[in-house]
Design a protein around this motif. Structure first.
Motif, PDB file in Angstrom:
ATOM      1  N   THR A  16       0.832  -1.201   0.000  1.00 36.83           N
ATOM      2  CA  THR A  16       0.000   0.000   0.000  1.00 36.83           C
ATOM      3  C   THR A  16       0.868   1.252   0.000  1.00 36.83           C
ATOM      4  N   LYS A  20       0.962   4.135  -2.956  1.00 34.56           N
ATOM      5  CA  LYS A  20       0.722   5.560  -2.730  1.00 34.56           C
ATOM      6  C   LYS A  20       1.800   6.400  -3.421  1.00 34.56           C
ATOM      7  N   GLY A  59      -5.366   7.686   5.654  1.00 35.70           N
ATOM      8  CA  GLY A  59      -5.316   6.268   5.312  1.00 35.70           C
ATOM      9  C   GLY A  59      -4.026   5.601   5.751  1.00 35.70           C
TER      10      GLY A  59
END
Length: 93
Positions: A16, A20, A59
């Motif tokens: 993740t 990003k 997030g």
């Protein structure tokens, strides 16, 4: 993200994070190309960029705190929602 997990063997959290960074780089590249060939709406783009950065921070902090327990269900829900939207669009047109 799935490519980082399946092809590179990263965990969900690391995949993740890499995703990003790649997303940010592609957005900057797209902005540069669009600015070269068109007349961008700078205010709208900057507002969207700030909102994206804020969302990424929220997030990322949630992912670090909760980990894969948060990422995995969000990935499934988002993928299913996108698939349903594409199916809906294909059936409409």
């Amino acid at each position: 993200m799935l490519g980082f997990v399946t092809l590179r063997g990263h965990g969900l959290l690391r995949a993740t994070a890499h995703t990003k960074l790649l997303n940010f780089a592609s957005n900057v590249g797209a902005m540069a190309v669009f600015a070269a060939v068109a007349e961008p709406w700078w205010v709208a783009g900057l507002v969207m960029g700030v909102a994206q950065a804020a969302g990424a921070q929220i997030g990322a902090r949630a992912a670090v705190r909760v980990g894969a327990r948060l990422i995995r269900p969000l990935l499934v829900v988002t993928s299913v929602a996108m698939a349903l939207r594409l199916l809906w669009q294909a059936l409409q047109g």
